[in-house]
Design a protein around this motif. Sequence first.
Motif, PDB file in Angstrom:
ATOM      1  N   SER A 438     -36.304 -40.078 -36.030  1.00 23.04           N
ATOM      2  CA  SER A 438     -36.874 -40.948 -37.050  1.00 23.04           C
ATOM      3  C   SER A 438     -36.831 -42.408 -36.621  1.00 23.04           C
ATOM      4  CB  SER A 438     -36.103 -40.759 -38.370  1.00 23.04           C
ATOM      5  OG  SER A 438     -36.542 -41.672 -39.354  1.00 23.04           O
ATOM      6  N   LEU A 439     -35.739 -42.810 -35.994  1.00 23.38           N
ATOM      7  CA  LEU A 439     -35.616 -44.194 -35.524  1.00 23.38           C
ATOM      8  C   LEU A 439     -36.645 -44.503 -34.452  1.00 23.38           C
ATOM      9  CD1 LEU A 439     -32.302 -46.052 -34.934  1.00 23.38           C
ATOM     10  CD2 LEU A 439     -34.024 -46.110 -33.151  1.00 23.38           C
ATOM     11  N   ARG A 440     -36.846 -43.566 -33.518  1.00 21.68           N
ATOM     12  CA  ARG A 440     -37.817 -43.795 -32.444  1.00 21.68           C
ATOM     13  C   ARG A 440     -39.246 -43.828 -33.006  1.00 21.68           C
ATOM     14  NH1 ARG A 440     -37.039 -46.652 -29.412  1.00 21.68           N
ATOM     15  NH2 ARG A 440     -38.785 -45.935 -28.162  1.00 21.68           N
ATOM     16  N   LYS A 441     -39.542 -43.026 -34.034  1.00 22.76           N
ATOM     17  CA  LYS A 441     -40.855 -43.086 -34.676  1.00 22.76           C
ATOM     18  C   LYS A 441     -41.053 -44.440 -35.353  1.00 22.76           C
ATOM     19  CE  LYS A 441     -42.310 -39.646 -37.126  1.00 22.76           C
ATOM     20  NZ  LYS A 441     -42.332 -38.550 -38.120  1.00 22.76           N
ATOM     21  N   ARG A 442     -40.015 -44.932 -35.998  1.00 21.97           N
ATOM     22  CA  ARG A 442     -40.102 -46.225 -36.653  1.00 21.97           C
ATOM     23  C   ARG A 442     -40.311 -47.333 -35.613  1.00 21.97           C
ATOM     24  NH1 ARG A 442     -37.733 -47.670 -41.705  1.00 21.97           N
ATOM     25  NH2 ARG A 442     -36.528 -45.749 -41.651  1.00 21.97           N
ATOM     26  N   GLU A 443     -39.614 -47.237 -34.484  1.00 21.78           N
ATOM     27  CA  GLU A 443     -39.751 -48.245 -33.436  1.00 21.78           C
ATOM     28  C   GLU A 443     -41.117 -48.171 -32.754  1.00 21.78           C
ATOM     29  OE1 GLU A 443     -37.211 -50.736 -32.140  1.00 21.78           O
ATOM     30  OE2 GLU A 443     -37.050 -50.376 -34.292  1.00 21.78           O
ATOM     31  N   ALA A 444     -41.694 -46.969 -32.692  1.00 25.88           N
ATOM     32  CA  ALA A 444     -43.022 -46.848 -32.090  1.00 25.88           C
ATOM     33  C   ALA A 444     -44.077 -47.529 -32.952  1.00 25.88           C
ATOM     34  CB  ALA A 444     -43.369 -45.365 -31.890  1.00 25.88           C
ATOM     35  N   ARG A 445     -43.906 -47.436 -34.277  1.00 29.94           N
ATOM     36  CA  ARG A 445     -44.864 -48.096 -35.170  1.00 29.94           C
ATOM     37  C   ARG A 445     -44.683 -49.601 -35.160  1.00 29.94           C
ATOM     38  NH1 ARG A 445     -43.294 -43.737 -38.595  1.00 29.94           N
ATOM     39  NH2 ARG A 445     -41.930 -45.170 -39.735  1.00 29.94           N
ATOM     40  N   ARG A 446     -43.413 -50.030 -35.153  1.00 33.35           N
ATOM     41  CA  ARG A 446     -43.146 -51.464 -35.145  1.00 33.35           C
ATOM     42  C   ARG A 446     -41.805 -51.710 -34.473  1.00 33.35           C
ATOM     43  NH1 ARG A 446     -43.237 -55.612 -40.293  1.00 33.35           N
ATOM     44  NH2 ARG A 446     -43.197 -57.534 -39.076  1.00 33.35           N
ATOM     45  N   VAL A 447     -41.849 -52.341 -33.326  1.00 36.81           N
ATOM     46  CA  VAL A 447     -40.642 -52.557 -32.545  1.00 36.81           C
ATOM     47  C   VAL A 447     -39.761 -53.584 -33.241  1.00 36.81           C
ATOM     48  CG1 VAL A 447     -39.721 -53.271 -30.316  1.00 36.81           C
ATOM     49  CG2 VAL A 447     -41.863 -52.003 -30.427  1.00 36.81           C
ATOM     50  N   PHE A 448     -38.512 -53.201 -33.508  1.00 36.60           N
ATOM     51  CA  PHE A 448     -37.580 -54.121 -34.144  1.00 36.60           C
ATOM     52  C   PHE A 448     -36.205 -54.074 -33.481  1.00 36.60           C
ATOM     53  CE2 PHE A 448     -34.296 -54.688 -37.497  1.00 36.60           C
ATOM     54  CZ  PHE A 448     -34.434 -56.062 -37.624  1.00 36.60           C
ATOM     55  N   LEU A 449     -35.555 -52.910 -33.468  1.00 31.82           N
ATOM     56  CA  LEU A 449     -34.224 -52.784 -32.889  1.00 31.82           C
ATOM     57  C   LEU A 449     -34.244 -52.817 -31.368  1.00 31.82           C
ATOM     58  CD1 LEU A 449     -32.672 -49.964 -35.110  1.00 31.82           C
ATOM     59  CD2 LEU A 449     -32.273 -52.412 -35.282  1.00 31.82           C
ATOM     60  N   THR A 450     -35.302 -52.289 -30.772  1.00 28.94           N
ATOM     61  CA  THR A 450     -35.344 -52.080 -29.332  1.00 28.94           C
ATOM     62  C   THR A 450     -35.058 -53.330 -28.516  1.00 28.94           C
ATOM     63  OG1 THR A 450     -36.866 -50.230 -29.587  1.00 28.94           O
ATOM     64  CG2 THR A 450     -36.796 -51.289 -27.435  1.00 28.94           C
ATOM     65  N   PRO A 451     -35.705 -54.468 -28.768  1.00 31.37           N
ATOM     66  CA  PRO A 451     -35.456 -55.629 -27.906  1.00 31.37           C
ATOM     67  C   PRO A 451     -34.146 -56.338 -28.190  1.00 31.37           C
ATOM     68  CG  PRO A 451     -37.016 -56.219 -29.613  1.00 31.37           C
ATOM     69  CD  PRO A 451     -36.728 -54.755 -29.788  1.00 31.37           C
ATOM     70  N   ARG A 452     -33.458 -55.961 -29.275  1.00 30.04           N
ATOM     71  CA  ARG A 452     -32.269 -56.705 -29.663  1.00 30.04           C
ATOM     72  C   ARG A 452     -30.981 -55.918 -29.549  1.00 30.04           C
ATOM     73  NH1 ARG A 452     -36.322 -57.731 -33.453  1.00 30.04           N
ATOM     74  NH2 ARG A 452     -36.934 -59.926 -33.622  1.00 30.04           N
ATOM     75  N   LEU A 453     -31.068 -54.604 -29.538  1.00 28.49           N
ATOM     76  CA  LEU A 453     -29.875 -53.775 -29.692  1.00 28.49           C
ATOM     77  C   LEU A 453     -29.781 -52.744 -28.582  1.00 28.49           C
ATOM     78  CD1 LEU A 453     -27.484 -53.017 -31.617  1.00 28.49           C
ATOM     79  CD2 LEU A 453     -29.022 -51.334 -32.633  1.00 28.49           C
ATOM     80  N   ASP A 454     -28.600 -52.649 -27.989  1.00 29.73           N
ATOM     81  CA  ASP A 454     -28.281 -51.586 -27.032  1.00 29.73           C
ATOM     82  C   ASP A 454     -27.532 -50.503 -27.803  1.00 29.73           C
ATOM     83  OD1 ASP A 454     -27.786 -50.027 -24.851  1.00 29.73           O
ATOM     84  OD2 ASP A 454     -26.252 -51.325 -23.986  1.00 29.73           O
ATOM     85  N   LEU A 455     -28.149 -49.343 -27.946  1.00 25.23           N
ATOM     86  CA  LEU A 455     -27.617 -48.271 -28.782  1.00 25.23           C
ATOM     87  C   LEU A 455     -26.978 -47.202 -27.901  1.00 25.23           C
ATOM     88  CD1 LEU A 455     -27.329 -47.162 -31.643  1.00 25.23           C
ATOM     89  CD2 LEU A 455     -29.601 -46.140 -31.408  1.00 25.23           C
ATOM     90  N   GLN A 456     -25.687 -46.935 -28.126  1.00 25.54           N
ATOM     91  CA  GLN A 456     -24.930 -45.946 -27.358  1.00 25.54           C
ATOM     92  C   GLN A 456     -24.369 -44.899 -28.316  1.00 25.54           C
ATOM     93  OE1 GLN A 456     -24.469 -46.289 -23.908  1.00 25.54           O
ATOM     94  NE2 GLN A 456     -25.662 -48.191 -23.869  1.00 25.54           N
ATOM     95  N   PHE A 457     -24.433 -43.619 -27.911  1.00 30.19           N
ATOM     96  CA  PHE A 457     -23.922 -42.528 -28.742  1.00 30.19           C
ATOM     97  C   PHE A 457     -22.727 -41.864 -28.067  1.00 30.19           C
ATOM     98  CE2 PHE A 457     -28.465 -42.596 -30.078  1.00 30.19           C
ATOM     99  CZ  PHE A 457     -28.246 -42.933 -31.405  1.00 30.19           C
ATOM    100  N   TYR A 458     -21.743 -41.484 -28.896  1.00 25.84           N
ATOM    101  CA  TYR A 458     -20.528 -40.812 -28.438  1.00 25.84           C
ATOM    102  C   TYR A 458     -20.255 -39.644 -29.392  1.00 25.84           C
ATOM    103  CZ  TYR A 458     -19.883 -45.288 -26.032  1.00 25.84           C
ATOM    104  OH  TYR A 458     -20.072 -46.410 -25.272  1.00 25.84           O
ATOM    105  N   HIS A 459     -19.536 -38.659 -28.894  1.00 20.69           N
ATOM    106  CA  HIS A 459     -19.248 -37.479 -29.719  1.00 20.69           C
ATOM    107  C   HIS A 459     -17.803 -37.062 -29.541  1.00 20.69           C
ATOM    108  CE1 HIS A 459     -19.362 -33.696 -31.727  1.00 20.69           C
ATOM    109  NE2 HIS A 459     -19.360 -32.969 -30.635  1.00 20.69           N
ATOM    110  N   ILE A 460     -17.095 -36.932 -30.686  1.00 16.37           N
ATOM    111  CA  ILE A 460     -15.723 -36.417 -30.701  1.00 16.37           C
ATOM    112  C   ILE A 460     -15.725 -35.154 -31.545  1.00 16.37           C
ATOM    113  CG2 ILE A 460     -13.347 -36.865 -31.416  1.00 16.37           C
ATOM    114  CD1 ILE A 460     -13.766 -39.783 -30.884  1.00 16.37           C
ATOM    115  N   PRO A 461     -15.456 -33.994 -30.944  1.00 17.73           N
ATOM    116  CA  PRO A 461     -15.504 -32.750 -31.718  1.00 17.73           C
ATOM    117  C   PRO A 461     -14.313 -32.645 -32.671  1.00 17.73           C
ATOM    118  CG  PRO A 461     -14.746 -32.312 -29.490  1.00 17.73           C
ATOM    119  CD  PRO A 461     -15.123 -33.769 -29.524  1.00 17.73           C
ATOM    120  N   VAL A 462     -14.613 -32.283 -33.904  1.00 20.19           N
ATOM    121  CA  VAL A 462     -13.583 -32.033 -34.919  1.00 20.19           C
ATOM    122  C   VAL A 462     -14.008 -30.792 -35.687  1.00 20.19           C
ATOM    123  CG1 VAL A 462     -12.345 -32.910 -36.922  1.00 20.19           C
ATOM    124  CG2 VAL A 462     -13.071 -34.494 -35.134  1.00 20.19           C
ATOM    125  N   VAL A 463     -13.155 -29.786 -35.682  1.00 17.15           N
ATOM    126  CA  VAL A 463     -13.452 -28.543 -36.399  1.00 17.15           C
ATOM    127  C   VAL A 463     -12.313 -28.263 -37.352  1.00 17.15           C
ATOM    128  CG1 VAL A 463     -13.915 -26.075 -36.196  1.00 17.15           C
ATOM    129  CG2 VAL A 463     -14.757 -27.631 -34.450  1.00 17.15           C
TER     130      VAL A 463
END
Length: 741
Positions: A438-463
């Motif tokens: 959804s974020l990438r679709k929003r950025e494709a229509r109108r670039v906003f976060l892309t030139p300003r923000l470096d987005l990194q994802f991390y995952h910690i498993p919890v069960v």
Amino acid sequence: MESSELESDILRRVRALLRELDGHHPSCQSDRGMLRWTLHKRTDQNPRTSCTLVSILVKELERAERGDLRHYIIPLLHTLMYTLIQAPCIPDELCARVYDFCKRLLTLPKPFCTIGLDYASRLQLERTAPGTLFQRMVISEHSLPSAPFPFQERIFIFADPELLPEAICKALATDTEAAQVSQSRRGCMSCVVTHALQAALGDTCDTHGLRARLQALPAGDVELCFQQVVAAVEGSAGGSGRGQHRARLERIYQGILGSSPAGNAPQEGLQGTPLPNPNISFHLWTEDEQLWKELVLFLRPLSQSCEPEGPGQGLEAAELPELLPGCGCCGQSRFSVLSTDSGIERDLPAPDEPCAPCAERRRLHRKGGIKKKPSPLDSVTLLQAGSAVPGEKPPGKTPGRAGMPPEPAAPRRRLHTARVVLLGDDRILGRLAQAFHSLRKREARRVFLTPRLDLQFYHIPVVPSAAADHAGPEELCEVAGYLGRADPWYESNINTLCHIIPKLATMPSSPSRALVTDLFLPDVIAYYARMGTQPVLFQVHSVKVLFQDPAQDPAEDVFLTELLVQVQESPSHRELSTAKRKSTLDGPGMDLTMTYRRVVLSDRQKELALALRSTGLLMKAIPAEEAEGLGCLSVTVTEIIKSSHLAGRSFSAVANRFRTRIIKVRSPEQRPFTVRLDKDSRRTYRDVIGLDVSPCLEPSYCLQKTRTTKLSPQETEDVGLVKYLPKSLLLPINTFAGVIP
């Protein structure tokens, strides 16, 4: 403890880390995942051991290089660099040995050469201006004001309250909040000043006197000292020698302590400066758009809605997609709603006594003119930057206009870094794939976060234990299992939290629990976010669902880990009796037809069609074996085989397995079935008679492809700007090493 005993104790701890990488877990099961943490905590409590630990780690790295034990290199290097950043003073000769080792890593394949180059550049900076790495980390993580280094970072922890018990969510929120209480703005500035002076002056720095003096100074004077130190360190990092750097900081040191020169420090040994915990915020993921909203508010906090920003970094109201400023005097923001503005100024309601600075801003000034739309040539660079992932080969240069040289693009500097940590199992990663798409679709229509923000994802498993009773941790944490097989350091430090976090959350309140949780969990999360910089790219798959009701529009969704198809029980008595009669004749299940492109070992694709009777099928995107790699779907179809003999008919179930990237499933008899995505019962579609599954395309690619097709309908291949954009939507999840070959 004598130096020989101290060195042997540290060596024993380092060797225990290496044995755990080989699969030899410690005899005490509670020590799993805590060996690295206890080692660094020991150096925090006794900073004089930092040099000893760095020296031992360098020797172990050189031993691993000689013995071709490559799986030791990256864990040892991360441990060494984390120690070096926090150490009060490391001899230049020791830093030079580490620097030479990192340069030798450049001859090895990825990820060794990538990490070696990164750490070699950092070490070169640290040798020129000691204390630079510590200073930059604290400035960015706490958004301290600094013109020479204006970068900001924040860690966002997201947990789904419907997937984790309330006790775990409450304990995590309490622990992260407790870690932030002691991190004041003034305290972080004092840490930067103290560590920079320690790193430059070494044993001659009176640490206790310096801390006492900074504590006695007013807040404004502490900030002035901080700005002086930052300017001196960043100026030295620009290329001046180590001697000039020491001279600059010695003058600042004398200005803080008065007339006492460096060298009059009491002989009490080297004192360390603890690295403050980063800025961490905990969020319960209750809204679909919550991730995007938090990222926008990180770029534009509510308190800054009236404040002007620096040149080139301000966010105008017109640039904020669906996030409009409210009253400028109160600094509140609101999300966009349906406008009732007639366009006539006299129809506006009277303001309720706005403040003076906002009175002029509230007036409407309507001028004639047309807003120029950005050229596709101007926006393609931003689309490339947003869809590219770290470590991927950059796309080629964009073509210029005929007869004119291409103008070099000047991309906006990304001053903000958002490190999003997902706590949970594969189900929350499925939500992340949805939000990312959804974020990438929003950025494709109108670039906003892309030139300003470096987005990194991390995952910690919890069960939680309740979920583990219905399905094992291996079934619910397939992504974490794959990351652990690809990166042993992730397996040792992060996958072990799968069971530790629920246990710590359910511990009764006591001083021992506070001692463990307030230190361990925030420290491990901070270590993962700081040192986990190598992404593993997961292919996001799209699915189009066709329903039994012809009046119902098809649904489009995405999934990351798996798609499950099961026979749906007929609600009406008539359909149920018909299904029972057919099951008696043809066996249980339903008839399915499948059309797919089969992937073979040569990576060639072959079109196949299949018709069978089945009780269901399962598509898995996460491979069970490392050799299979990512990007393909492993499909398992449970086929019902009918056998006739003298005693009558019998039916047996046979599992058919194949690999594909694109598949279509239909029910020729229009019998409905259910589709469940990413093991999440909340994402279940009913009354389905068909589905189409394929790799999800990058929204910016789809948008540009549509534009190109309208201009040149006869073109079937990618031409123009389309061929410079990534085609597939890949979700990057960071680990310590990426995928080790």
